[in-house]
Design a protein around this motif. Structure first.
Motif, PDB file in Angstrom:
ATOM      1  N   UNK A 295       0.812  -1.210   0.000  1.00  0.00           N
ATOM      2  CA  UNK A 295       0.000   0.000   0.000  1.00  0.00           C
ATOM      3  C   UNK A 295       0.849   1.267   0.000  1.00  0.00           C
ATOM      4  N   UNK A 296       2.111   1.151   0.370  1.00  0.00           N
ATOM      5  CA  UNK A 296       2.986   2.321   0.303  1.00  0.00           C
ATOM      6  C   UNK A 296       3.134   2.814  -1.131  1.00  0.00           C
ATOM      7  N   UNK A 297       3.083   1.898  -2.098  1.00  0.00           N
ATOM      8  CA  UNK A 297       3.203   2.304  -3.502  1.00  0.00           C
ATOM      9  C   UNK A 297       1.837   2.452  -4.175  1.00  0.00           C
ATOM     10  N   UNK A 298       0.875   1.621  -3.800  1.00  0.00           N
ATOM     11  CA  UNK A 298      -0.453   1.729  -4.404  1.00  0.00           C
ATOM     12  C   UNK A 298      -1.162   3.004  -3.966  1.00  0.00           C
ATOM     13  N   UNK A 299      -1.044   3.337  -2.687  1.00  0.00           N
ATOM     14  CA  UNK A 299      -1.537   4.601  -2.174  1.00  0.00           C
ATOM     15  C   UNK A 299      -3.013   4.850  -2.402  1.00  0.00           C
ATOM     16  N   UNK A 300      -3.369   6.122  -2.508  1.00  0.00           N
ATOM     17  CA  UNK A 300      -4.775   6.507  -2.580  1.00  0.00           C
ATOM     18  C   UNK A 300      -5.431   6.031  -3.871  1.00  0.00           C
ATOM     19  N   UNK A 301      -4.652   5.885  -4.963  1.00  0.00           N
ATOM     20  CA  UNK A 301      -5.216   5.373  -6.202  1.00  0.00           C
ATOM     21  C   UNK A 301      -5.759   3.967  -6.028  1.00  0.00           C
ATOM     22  N   UNK A 302      -5.012   3.105  -5.345  1.00  0.00           N
ATOM     23  CA  UNK A 302      -5.473   1.749  -5.076  1.00  0.00           C
ATOM     24  C   UNK A 302      -6.647   1.729  -4.117  1.00  0.00           C
ATOM     25  N   UNK A 303      -6.586   2.561  -3.074  1.00  0.00           N
ATOM     26  CA  UNK A 303      -7.680   2.642  -2.097  1.00  0.00           C
ATOM     27  C   UNK A 303      -8.983   2.999  -2.803  1.00  0.00           C
ATOM     28  N   UNK A 304      -8.950   4.046  -3.641  1.00  0.00           N
ATOM     29  CA  UNK A 304     -10.146   4.489  -4.355  1.00  0.00           C
ATOM     30  C   UNK A 304     -10.714   3.371  -5.226  1.00  0.00           C
ATOM     31  N   UNK A 305      -9.844   2.680  -5.907  1.00  0.00           N
ATOM     32  CA  UNK A 305     -10.300   1.681  -6.872  1.00  0.00           C
ATOM     33  C   UNK A 305     -10.963   0.486  -6.175  1.00  0.00           C
ATOM     34  N   UNK A 306     -10.338  -0.014  -5.122  1.00  0.00           N
ATOM     35  CA  UNK A 306     -10.901  -1.188  -4.453  1.00  0.00           C
ATOM     36  C   UNK A 306     -12.145  -0.858  -3.649  1.00  0.00           C
ATOM     37  N   UNK A 307     -12.171   0.293  -2.994  1.00  0.00           N
ATOM     38  CA  UNK A 307     -13.374   0.663  -2.242  1.00  0.00           C
ATOM     39  C   UNK A 307     -14.554   0.821  -3.191  1.00  0.00           C
ATOM     40  N   UNK A 308     -14.348   1.470  -4.326  1.00  0.00           N
ATOM     41  CA  UNK A 308     -15.453   1.683  -5.263  1.00  0.00           C
ATOM     42  C   UNK A 308     -15.962   0.357  -5.822  1.00  0.00           C
ATOM     43  N   UNK A 309     -15.073  -0.550  -6.218  1.00  0.00           N
ATOM     44  CA  UNK A 309     -15.517  -1.829  -6.774  1.00  0.00           C
ATOM     45  C   UNK A 309     -16.151  -2.698  -5.688  1.00  0.00           C
ATOM     46  N   UNK A 310     -15.701  -2.554  -4.443  1.00  0.00           N
ATOM     47  CA  UNK A 310     -16.346  -3.301  -3.364  1.00  0.00           C
ATOM     48  C   UNK A 310     -17.784  -2.854  -3.137  1.00  0.00           C
ATOM     49  N   UNK A 311     -18.128  -1.644  -3.534  1.00  0.00           N
ATOM     50  CA  UNK A 311     -19.528  -1.224  -3.433  1.00  0.00           C
ATOM     51  C   UNK A 311     -20.395  -2.076  -4.356  1.00  0.00           C
ATOM     52  N   UNK A 312     -19.926  -2.302  -5.571  1.00  0.00           N
ATOM     53  CA  UNK A 312     -20.652  -3.164  -6.501  1.00  0.00           C
ATOM     54  C   UNK A 312     -20.647  -4.611  -6.010  1.00  0.00           C
ATOM     55  N   UNK A 313     -19.512  -5.080  -5.575  1.00  0.00           N
ATOM     56  CA  UNK A 313     -19.383  -6.451  -5.061  1.00  0.00           C
ATOM     57  C   UNK A 313     -20.274  -6.672  -3.841  1.00  0.00           C
TER      58      UNK A 313
END
Length: 318
Positions: free
Chosen positions: A156-174
């Motif tokens: 997560x040190x490299x994925x950062x906020x871009x990764x957080x945004x992407x997984x949280x948003x797709x988890x809404x659909x999931x």
């Protein structure tokens, strides 16, 4: 080697981004270009950093079976916000119990909590906090479920906020599909076309519909990326696969009809994709799921299919 998140583009604060607004004229939180985030360490923080101590913590009952369930659910989600975790776990425990346990699991680094805010709106917009597995949680899950993928806390040190945004948003659909009891199978970044050089969707869902099971190949639009180039490259690769196989073969999934689902935060983003990429010209089924509709009117009215004229809203029968 599992390459979940292999195609995530690091968040670029210098990228000139067009503001794709919702029907209400605002910018959805989890696609906001000025969203910032960082991990927040709790008071009395004493992280466990090796496997032996993590397993000992569990074997001695310092974390119990319900804590273990939370870690497994979070690990399977990769990154989910507190509201989503409460919904995922509602069959097992109350929402308040989930929150209390998450707070306790933070102290020894089994989970990590993130603070996300929109720049210059820190005091007014306070979304549910995202959670990821911490060092201890990752080691414990990987020990007991060695063949499964869990995101290493260090990534997560490299994925950062871009990764957080992407997984949280797709988890809404999931999470919505889980609540509707139509999600039969899910996998992040499965192989497509039996070759690791093919572009993988962010996630694939085997979904139970009134007309039988189908596979959804899901990927997320992020307006802080070059999302037109991102999807142009993917769809070109998948077109070649479809021309070769007559389908989009997905590793470890049943051979059901497949639909590419482009998950966009707003209809304005979706319309831009259709304008640039002419989604109706591809030989396989493409639907666009619009997050603002998902949140406002529900799953069944959130999907659009492309035509030569425009995106047309659908009425599904789940």
């Amino acid at each position: 080697m599992d390459t979940v998140a292999q195609d995530l583009v690091p968040f670029d604060e210098t990228l000139e981004t067009y503001m794709y607004t919702s029907k209400k004229g605002d910018i959805p939180l989890w696609d906001h270009p000025f969203l910032k985030g960082s991990k927040v360490l709790p008071k009395n923080y004493h992280p466990i950093t090796n496997l032996e101590r993590a397993v000992e913590h569990f074997s001695r009952g310092l974390i119990d079976e319900k804590d273990f369930i939370i870690l497994k659910v979070l690990g399977d989600a990769i990154c989910a916000n507190e509201n989503q975790l409460r919904r995922y776990l509602e069959p097992k425990m109350s929402p308040s119990q989930t929150s209390l346990r998450l707070d306790r699991l933070r102290r020894n680094g089994f989970v990590e909590r993130w603070k996300v805010r929109i720049r210059e709106q820190e005091d007014t917009v306070k979304p549910p906090a995202p959670y990821t597995l911490g060092m201890a949680g990752f080691k414990l899950m990987k020990h007991y479920y060695n063949s499964e993928f869990f995101m290493d806390a260090n990534r997560w040190d490299s994925l950062g906020i871009g990764g957080i945004k992407r997984y949280v948003s797709v988890n809404e659909l999931r999470c919505t599909m889980v609540e509707m009891k139509i999600l039969k199978q899910w996998k992040w970044n499965p192989f497509i076309g039996n070759h690791n050089k093919n572009h993988r969707p962010l996630g694939v869902a085997n979904v139970d519909t009134p007309y039988g099971s189908v596979n959804f190949l899901i990927d997320r639009v992020q307006s802080s990326q070059n999302f037109i180039g991102y999807f142009r490259e993917r769809l070109y690769n998948w077109r070649k696969l479809y021309e070769r196989y007559g389908e989009l073969p997905i590793s470890e999934f049943p051979n059901h009809p497949s639909y590419v689902i482009i998950f966009a935060s707003t209809l304005s983003v979706a319309n831009q994709l259709q304008k640039e990429l002419m989604l109706d010209t591809y030989p396989f089924n493409i639907w666009v799921c619009v997050e603002e509709d998902l949140l406002e009117t529900g799953f069944n009215t959130s999907f659009y299919f492309p035509t030569s004229e425009k995106l047309k809203q659908m009425q599904l029968e789940f």
